[in-house]
Design an enzyme around this catalytic site. Structure first.
Site, short mmCIF file in Angstrom:
data_model
loop_
_atom_site.label_atom_id
_atom_site.label_comp_id
_atom_site.label_asym_id
_atom_site.label_seq_id
_atom_site.Cartn_x
_atom_site.Cartn_y
_atom_site.Cartn_z
N VAL A 69 0.84 -1.16 -0.13
CA VAL A 69 0.05 0.07 -0.05
C VAL A 69 0.85 1.16 -0.08
O VAL A 69 1.59 1.64 0.84
CB VAL A 69 -1.01 0.04 1.26
CG1 VAL A 69 -2.18 1.29 1.15
CG2 VAL A 69 -1.77 -1.46 1.51
N SER A 70 0.56 2.23 -1.01
CA SER A 70 1.34 3.25 -1.11
C SER A 70 0.49 4.57 -1.03
O SER A 70 -0.53 4.57 -1.19
CB SER A 70 2.02 3.26 -2.63
OG SER A 70 2.52 4.54 -3.02
#
Ligand SMILES: *[C@@H]1O[C@H](CO)[C@@H](O)[C@H](O)[C@H]1NC(C)=O
Ligand SMILES: *[C@@H]1O[C@H](CO)[C@@H](O)[C@H](O)[C@H]1NC(C)=O
Ligand SMILES: *[C@@H]1O[C@H](CO)[C@@H](O)[C@H](O)[C@H]1NC(C)=O
Length: 703
Positions: free
Chosen positions: A278-279
């Site tokens: 997850v960015s």
């Protein structure tokens, strides 16, 4: 008169006794919170996270803190710790427990203390005792190690000292536009029927615990939301707690009116969860020069052109601020809601050390509809690990998803340690770049023994995992633990993944994601069935906890703190001030008159910041005159609005300069201001001495 005086206190005492003895109404638990400065050496030490040797500290934007929370049901005590660090290693936790036991006996143990790192990528590294994690930091850095141990210990002691009867409330919210999946190709390889159960390819839920003392005083908040603290990218050289750290500061500022950052009583932790893929860089990956979309395999047409993600802001500061603010706002919304459910019921904590290589479990293959027995491998890193991620491209010219071998790297790899035929077979889709499990020289490269940890508080369950679970890995784990507990209790619990706890073992992708060999799969170190084995392990922990069964605690990993740890970082030898000036001399003064929204930059003759970390203090203060001679602090180096840049001007002479930047807030009080710098210098003939410097007084005027 005497009887008049004693009447009120007596009444108060009776009232208080009444509150504390009403069973389960005002106090289900004893609770405590604490915060402490954990900032390590801010200058010349390589940051941990992006593994980029050029990313060395050159100052400070946000101090890093540790936040601790104690929950006690009268029989069992549990401590949750969120520390603003890239990760946490077994040796750090062991040292913290040792310090606590000196003071409190056996009250705090490896079993009831869970330490989770927020995973900021902008704090100094070198604190890990396994070689792979220190390869980019020039080896072990004692000062990083000690700062973490001291900060974590102090925060727990403060939480201990604050324990009072209280209540805990649970609630949820959702945060949108703060996260994207950075390996959607891998995610899409998960079974279709599983993906269809979820609306998004990252978790949008924020789960929150609210701590309220029996007298109604708000004490603290912890929430878990899955996102990487990588809004500050690998070009940043100022120490920072990144997006989640800024969210904590905003919440604490709101609750601790009039206190400086990190000094108030109310504590707000934005803790890590299943953030593996997850960015926060919501504009997604783009080619460096053209700004066009990267190709399907995350490469760009230009030879040396990188593919990386950024946004949503105009630069990294703006992006950090936007993401941090979104997290804070949702958290505050949840906090203010009346619908929160009180958590009640006993606390059960289980902890077990597991030697990961060679663990067996059963895996159901969705495609072949077969159940097979699988096994975990000796640790190893795949080729795509060297490519980095779209949050921080690697320094090597590999692309993600590499599944063919490269002769140059094969040579290096074989020189270091060759994987055995069993390793190659065991790791399946992963072409092995580094057989870290086979490397023993000069000492161990990656852990083999991990900490597995689970805490049940009423019907809330915290699963402490030793690394970065991807979105789907986290979902499978939550489902497994919830169904295991529900089968016994008939009540569906709320399960949360606490990320990067106690030991760090890189990533944990699902077996299906693993086959795609993106960065997360390539860094799933115990092979394709790392998750499969963890699901079984944590199911056993959940069962043991709920049935109050004693489990074999396993054997801890060997103590790695030995004298042969490699450390190539040069120490501070001496400082000298610029010819003719004293330390603290102001080289560049502020303008006489400034206005809200302006940026003031001032410079001082400085010593090396590693001479004294100024723990619990500050390298700078912005001060306002409130009376004839009375100055009050309005900001320190822990505030968003200040930045502290440090530079060695001449390494032979040992001269350095500190630049202090103050972005004047729009809601600033007009008046007379000055900026102070304080630090320490190392005298050439020995000894470390403090110095301080002040700017001229300047005026902030409304336009
Ligand atoms: C670039 O990627 C985004 C997100 O996947 C997509 O919506 C957009 O259409 C793409 N643009 C081009 C020019 O291919
Ligand atoms: C990092 O951010 C800066 C400032 O926003 C930008 O100029 C730079 O290209 C980014 N680099 C990478 C590798 O993300
Ligand atoms: C499941 O089985 C299929 C067909 O045999 C195979 O191609 C695939 O690699 C297996 N998946 C996993 C995750 O092992």
């Amino acid at each position: 008169m005497a009887s008049e005086c004693s009447r009120w206190p007596m009444g108060l005492i009776i009232l208080l006794i009444g509150i504390f003895t009403l069973p389960g109404i005002m106090a289900s638990y004893s609770i405590g919170v604490g915060i402490a400065d954990t900032t390590g050496p801010i200058a010349e030490i390589v940051f941990m996270g992006y593994a980029k040797m050029e990313q060395k500290g050159a100052g400070l934007h946000l101090r890093t803190f540790t936040r601790s929370f104690i929950i006690d049901d009268g029989e069992q005590r549990f401590v949750f710790v969120s520390t603003e660090s890239a990760m946490i290693g077994h040796d750090i936790k062991a040292a913290v427990i040792k310090k606590l036991q000196k003071r409190f006996g056996n009250l705090y143990t490896e079993k009831n203390v869970m330490i989770s790192a927020t995973h900021t990528h902008s704090s100094p590294g070198g604190f890990n005792l396994y070689l792979l994690f220190d390869l980019s930091t020039f080896g072990f850095i004692e000062q990083s190690f000690t700062a973490l141990i001291n900060g974590i210990t102090t925060s727990i002691i403060r939480a201990h000292d604050s324990v009072v009867p209280g209540q805990i409330f649970l609630d949820h919210g959702e945060v949108f536009d703060a996260s994207i999946n950075r390996s959607p190709l891998a995610y899409m390889n998960n079974p279709k029927n599983e993906r269809e159960k979820y609306k998004y390819d990252t978790d949008k839920t924020m789960t929150q615990l609210k701590f309220i003392a029996a007298d109604g005083r708000p004490m603290g908040v912890i929430n878990w939301f899955a996102v990487h603290p990588t809004s500050m990218n690998n070009t940043n050289r100022l120490v920072s707690s990144d997006n989640v750290g800024y969210a904590s500061i905003l919440f604490e500022k709101k609750m601790n009116k009039g206190s400086m950052v990190g000094k108030g009583e109310f504590v707000a932790a934005f803790a890590s969860s299943n953030l593996g893929d997850v960015s926060p860089n919501t504009q997604g990956p783009k080619c460096e020069f053209t700004g066009e979309n990267c190709s399907a395999d995350y490469t760009c047409p230009g030879k040396k052109e990188m593919c990386f993600a950024s946004g949503p802001g105009k630069d990294i500061y703006d992006s950090t601020k936007i993401i941090g603010k979104k997290l804070y706002e949702e958290s505050m919304k949840i906090w203010n809601r009346d619908s929160s459910k009180e958590i009640k019921g006993p606390i059960e904590v289980v902890h077990r050390y597991v030697k990961m290589p060679g663990q067996k479990a059963e895996f159901y293959n969705e495609t072949s509809k077969e159940t097979i027995e699988v096994e975990t491998c000796q640790p190893a890193m795949g080729y795509s690990f060297a490519a980095g991620t779209t949050d921080g491209p690697g320094s090597f010219s590999f692309s993600q998803g590499t599944t063919t071998t490269n002769p140059v790297w094969d040579a290096v790899r074989n020189f270091v340690a060759a994987p055995t035929p069993e390793d190659i077979k065991c790791h399946g889709a992963k072409p092995i770049l580094l057989a870290t499990g086979r490397m023993r020289r000069p000492y161990q490269w990656q852990p083999k023994v991990v900490s597995t940890h689970l805490a049940i508080i009423g019907d809330f369950v915290l699963v402490g995992v030793p690394g970065e679970f991807t979105t789907m890995s986290g979902r499978r784990m939550r489902e497994k633990v919830a169904s295991t507990i529900e089968e016994v209790t008939k009540v569906q619990p709320t399960v949360v993944i606490a990320g990067l706890c106690n030991t760090y073992t890189d990533y944990i992708a699902t077996p299906e994601e693993y086959e795609i060999q993106r960065y997360e799969g390539a860094s799933t170190i115990y092979g394709p069935h790392t998750l499969t084995v963890y699901l079984k392990q944590y199911q056993e922990l959940a069962l043991a906890a709920i049935q109050k069964k004693v489990i074999n605690p396993g054997s801890p990993p060997p103590n790695m703190y030995i004298e042969s740890l490699i450390s190539l970082q040069t120490p501070v030898l001496y400082d000298t001030s610029k010819w003719g000036y004293d330390f603290g001399y102001c080289l560049s003064q502020p303008p006489k008159i400034v206005k809200p929204g302006d940026t003031v930059t001032v410079s001082f003759v400085a010593g090396h910041p590693r001479n004294n970390l100024m723990t619990g203090s500050t390298f700078l203060t912005v001060e306002r005159l409130i009376d004839r001679d009375i100055w009050v602090k309005v900001a320190t180096d822990a505030d968003w609005e200040t930045r502290f840049h440090w530079e060695r001007k001449n390494s032979i002479l040992g001269t350095s300069q500190a630049d202090i930047i103050w972005e004047i807030p729009l809601d600033v009080k007009p008046g007379k201001y000055r900026i102070r710098h304080q630090g320490h210098y190392r005298y050439i003939l020995g000894g470390i001495f403090p110095y301080r410097g002040l700017t001229n007084v300047f005026e902030v005027k409304e336009k």
